[in-house]
Design a protein around this motif. Sequence first.
Motif, PDB file in Angstrom:
ATOM      1  N   ALA A 179       2.718   4.048  -5.009  1.00 36.11           N
ATOM      2  CA  ALA A 179       3.345   2.461  -4.773  1.00 36.11           C
ATOM      3  C   ALA A 179       4.773   2.361  -4.777  1.00 36.11           C
ATOM      4  O   ALA A 179       5.619   3.261  -5.428  1.00 36.11           O
ATOM      5  N   GLY A 180       5.278   1.707  -3.943  1.00 31.94           N
ATOM      6  CA  GLY A 180       6.552   1.374  -3.522  1.00 31.94           C
ATOM      7  C   GLY A 180       7.043   2.374  -2.402  1.00 31.94           C
ATOM      8  O   GLY A 180       8.168   2.061  -1.827  1.00 31.94           O
ATOM      9  N   GLN A 181       6.220   3.445  -1.969  1.00 32.84           N
ATOM     10  CA  GLN A 181       6.787   4.147  -0.804  1.00 32.84           C
ATOM     11  C   GLN A 181       6.264   3.897   0.515  1.00 32.84           C
ATOM     12  O   GLN A 181       5.326   3.051   0.704  1.00 32.84           O
ATOM     13  N   TYR A 182       7.224   4.117   1.464  1.00 35.10           N
ATOM     14  CA  TYR A 182       6.986   3.836   2.935  1.00 35.10           C
ATOM     15  C   TYR A 182       6.481   4.950   3.778  1.00 35.10           C
ATOM     16  O   TYR A 182       6.865   6.027   3.354  1.00 35.10           O
ATOM     17  N   ALA A 183       5.863   4.429   4.805  1.00 40.15           N
ATOM     18  CA  ALA A 183       5.609   5.358   5.904  1.00 40.15           C
ATOM     19  C   ALA A 183       5.928   4.845   7.354  1.00 40.15           C
ATOM     20  O   ALA A 183       5.686   3.669   7.510  1.00 40.15           O
ATOM     21  N   LEU A 184       6.541   5.568   8.278  1.00 35.20           N
ATOM     22  CA  LEU A 184       6.780   5.069   9.399  1.00 35.20           C
ATOM     23  C   LEU A 184       5.752   5.798  10.610  1.00 35.20           C
ATOM     24  O   LEU A 184       5.479   7.137  10.510  1.00 35.20           O
ATOM     25  N   LEU A 185       4.893   4.677  11.026  1.00 33.08           N
ATOM     26  CA  LEU A 185       3.941   5.471  12.158  1.00 33.08           C
ATOM     27  C   LEU A 185       4.550   5.147  13.867  1.00 33.08           C
ATOM     28  O   LEU A 185       5.191   4.075  13.895  1.00 33.08           O
ATOM     29  N   VAL A 186       4.475   6.121  14.428  1.00 33.62           N
ATOM     30  CA  VAL A 186       5.035   6.184  15.852  1.00 33.62           C
ATOM     31  C   VAL A 186       3.995   6.289  16.680  1.00 33.62           C
ATOM     32  O   VAL A 186       2.888   7.152  16.686  1.00 33.62           O
ATOM     33  N   ARG A 208      -4.452  -1.974   0.103  1.00 35.03           N
ATOM     34  CA  ARG A 208      -3.699  -0.795  -0.577  1.00 35.03           C
ATOM     35  C   ARG A 208      -2.370  -0.387   0.426  1.00 35.03           C
ATOM     36  O   ARG A 208      -1.433  -0.093  -0.160  1.00 35.03           O
ATOM     37  N   LEU A 209      -2.129  -1.085   1.646  1.00 37.11           N
ATOM     38  CA  LEU A 209      -1.144  -0.882   2.353  1.00 37.11           C
ATOM     39  C   LEU A 209      -0.423  -2.394   2.860  1.00 37.11           C
ATOM     40  O   LEU A 209      -1.307  -3.218   3.194  1.00 37.11           O
ATOM     41  N   ALA A 210       0.766  -2.415   2.757  1.00 38.41           N
ATOM     42  CA  ALA A 210       1.299  -3.859   3.304  1.00 38.41           C
ATOM     43  C   ALA A 210       2.098  -3.590   4.621  1.00 38.41           C
ATOM     44  O   ALA A 210       2.889  -2.520   4.637  1.00 38.41           O
ATOM     45  N   VAL A 211       2.001  -4.249   5.610  1.00 36.43           N
ATOM     46  CA  VAL A 211       2.933  -4.132   6.821  1.00 36.43           C
ATOM     47  C   VAL A 211       4.222  -4.714   6.635  1.00 36.43           C
ATOM     48  O   VAL A 211       4.115  -6.105   6.394  1.00 36.43           O
ATOM     49  N   ARG A 212       5.097  -3.975   6.691  1.00 38.67           N
ATOM     50  CA  ARG A 212       6.485  -4.568   6.428  1.00 38.67           C
ATOM     51  C   ARG A 212       7.184  -4.974   7.755  1.00 38.67           C
ATOM     52  O   ARG A 212       8.315  -5.662   7.889  1.00 38.67           O
ATOM     53  N   VAL A 254       6.075   0.196  10.229  1.00 42.46           N
ATOM     54  CA  VAL A 254       6.385   0.520   8.899  1.00 42.46           C
ATOM     55  C   VAL A 254       5.332  -0.158   7.793  1.00 42.46           C
ATOM     56  O   VAL A 254       5.302  -1.436   7.659  1.00 42.46           O
ATOM     57  N   VAL A 255       4.643   0.746   6.934  1.00 40.11           N
ATOM     58  CA  VAL A 255       3.847   0.164   5.994  1.00 40.11           C
ATOM     59  C   VAL A 255       4.505   0.789   4.641  1.00 40.11           C
ATOM     60  O   VAL A 255       4.930   1.667   4.373  1.00 40.11           O
ATOM     61  N   GLN A 256       3.916  -0.025   3.582  1.00 40.21           N
ATOM     62  CA  GLN A 256       4.227   0.202   2.121  1.00 40.21           C
ATOM     63  C   GLN A 256       3.182   0.235   1.240  1.00 40.21           C
ATOM     64  O   GLN A 256       2.167  -0.411   1.477  1.00 40.21           O
ATOM     65  N   ALA A 257       3.047   1.178   0.480  1.00 44.37           N
ATOM     66  CA  ALA A 257       2.026   1.301  -0.711  1.00 44.37           C
ATOM     67  C   ALA A 257       2.157   0.308  -1.645  1.00 44.37           C
ATOM     68  O   ALA A 257       3.560   0.385  -1.928  1.00 44.37           O
ATOM     69  N   VAL A 258       1.382  -0.510  -1.876  1.00 40.95           N
ATOM     70  CA  VAL A 258       1.609  -1.696  -2.828  1.00 40.95           C
ATOM     71  C   VAL A 258       0.850  -1.635  -4.089  1.00 40.95           C
ATOM     72  O   VAL A 258       1.135  -2.340  -4.956  1.00 40.95           O
ATOM     73  N   SER A 259      -0.065  -0.806  -4.075  1.00 43.59           N
ATOM     74  CA  SER A 259      -0.943  -0.806  -5.358  1.00 43.59           C
ATOM     75  C   SER A 259      -1.724   0.618  -5.450  1.00 43.59           C
ATOM     76  O   SER A 259      -1.872   1.089  -4.479  1.00 43.59           O
ATOM     77  N   PRO A 260      -2.140   0.853  -6.720  1.00 36.74           N
ATOM     78  CA  PRO A 260      -2.716   2.229  -6.677  1.00 36.74           C
ATOM     79  C   PRO A 260      -4.258   2.171  -5.998  1.00 36.74           C
ATOM     80  O   PRO A 260      -4.706   0.992  -5.947  1.00 36.74           O
ATOM     81  N   ARG A 290      12.664   6.201  -0.176  1.00 38.07           N
ATOM     82  CA  ARG A 290      11.428   5.782  -0.285  1.00 38.07           C
ATOM     83  C   ARG A 290      10.631   6.097   0.983  1.00 38.07           C
ATOM     84  O   ARG A 290       9.459   5.927   1.141  1.00 38.07           O
ATOM     85  N   LEU A 291      11.190   6.422   2.143  1.00 45.91           N
ATOM     86  CA  LEU A 291      10.470   6.968   3.158  1.00 45.91           C
ATOM     87  C   LEU A 291       9.979   8.189   3.191  1.00 45.91           C
ATOM     88  O   LEU A 291      10.809   9.237   3.352  1.00 45.91           O
ATOM     89  N   ARG A 292       8.698   8.235   2.876  1.00 44.50           N
ATOM     90  CA  ARG A 292       8.208   9.603   2.536  1.00 44.50           C
ATOM     91  C   ARG A 292       7.349  10.264   3.727  1.00 44.50           C
ATOM     92  O   ARG A 292       7.311  11.537   3.655  1.00 44.50           O
ATOM     93  N   ILE A 293       6.727   9.554   4.477  1.00 47.12           N
ATOM     94  CA  ILE A 293       6.135  10.020   5.633  1.00 47.12           C
ATOM     95  C   ILE A 293       6.315   9.470   7.019  1.00 47.12           C
ATOM     96  O   ILE A 293       6.356   8.293   7.053  1.00 47.12           O
ATOM     97  N   VAL A 294       6.267  10.388   8.124  1.00 48.58           N
ATOM     98  CA  VAL A 294       6.297   9.894   9.505  1.00 48.58           C
ATOM     99  C   VAL A 294       5.249  10.295  10.009  1.00 48.58           C
ATOM    100  O   VAL A 294       4.844  11.571   9.896  1.00 48.58           O
ATOM    101  N   MET A 295       4.126   9.599  10.739  1.00 49.28           N
ATOM    102  CA  MET A 295       3.071  10.080  11.221  1.00 49.28           C
ATOM    103  C   MET A 295       3.351   9.873  12.925  1.00 49.28           C
ATOM    104  O   MET A 295       3.509   8.746  13.327  1.00 49.28           O
TER     105      MET A 295
END
Length: 287
Positions: free
Chosen positions: A248-255, A120-124, A267-273, A188-193
């Motif tokens: 799909a295609g959006q990114y999240a940054l986790l701290v 579901r998520l890819a490590v970028r 940084v992870v990216q959603a790659v598929s539904p 595309r950077l949608r969320i920071v956790m």
Amino acid sequence: MALAAAHDVLASPRAAQDVGLVVCAWVLDTDTDWKLAPRLARKAGARRAVAIGVRQLSNGGAMGVQIAAAQMMAEASLRAALVLTGDALGPDAPGRWAEGEGAFMGDAATALLLSRTRGRLAVRSIASSGHCEHEADFPTANPLLGPPPSASAAPAKSGSGSFLLRRCVRDAVQGALADAGLDTDDARLRIVMLPRLAPWLLDVLTTGLLPEALKAEQLRLTARTGHLFAGDMTANLDHLLHEDALEAGQYALLVSVGSGFTATCLVVQAVSPLTDADLHQKGVATS
């Protein structure tokens, strides 16, 4: 708890057999922790895995993810890596309520499965920054195992320590975004956790340091669980997956941050539904 979380992400005996690396992070000490990583690997079914322990306090789980990702990039034959965190203070531990240390503590374990198959998520990218000179200002004994500190002994909300940790956060954020090929204003950077720490500490550590586009998208989950020792980042990944928070295609940054000091950003990216099959391959679990 860590073993239960591991079983949740290893959906079959074959999945466990594919794990060639187990990284286990924890904060508290017990009489049997000297062999914790191989013991958990054996009981999880990863009997041929290389098992290592990481001691980096609250940043241990995040550093475990970085170690596992780096090893998979360096070792082509490594099909999967398992990152575990787990700590439990118990109901009567006075250190649980030491909010001055950064947050109330929540007993928890997490498991993260990194694999080469599509999930579901890819490590970028993942980047860390450290400043160890401030370690000398911390007590020799683990403060979580003693009485709560007095108000006068609680960490200051500003000063050299806060400055150093802010610098760690800044450098890790910049490094992770650059390595992922993202600008700070990328739509595309949608969320920071953020880590599951007290609100005042999160404000001290991150104000003015995060991409402008993300400020309205910050997720702070401390109120749900308290601080999960080394497992904040992996628990936050679990939240992203269970809530299907990214398209799909959006990114999240986790701290993630840890005393001493270290900061890690992922940084992870959603790659598929998200599908029913993904629920068995999602790669993150909490307990």
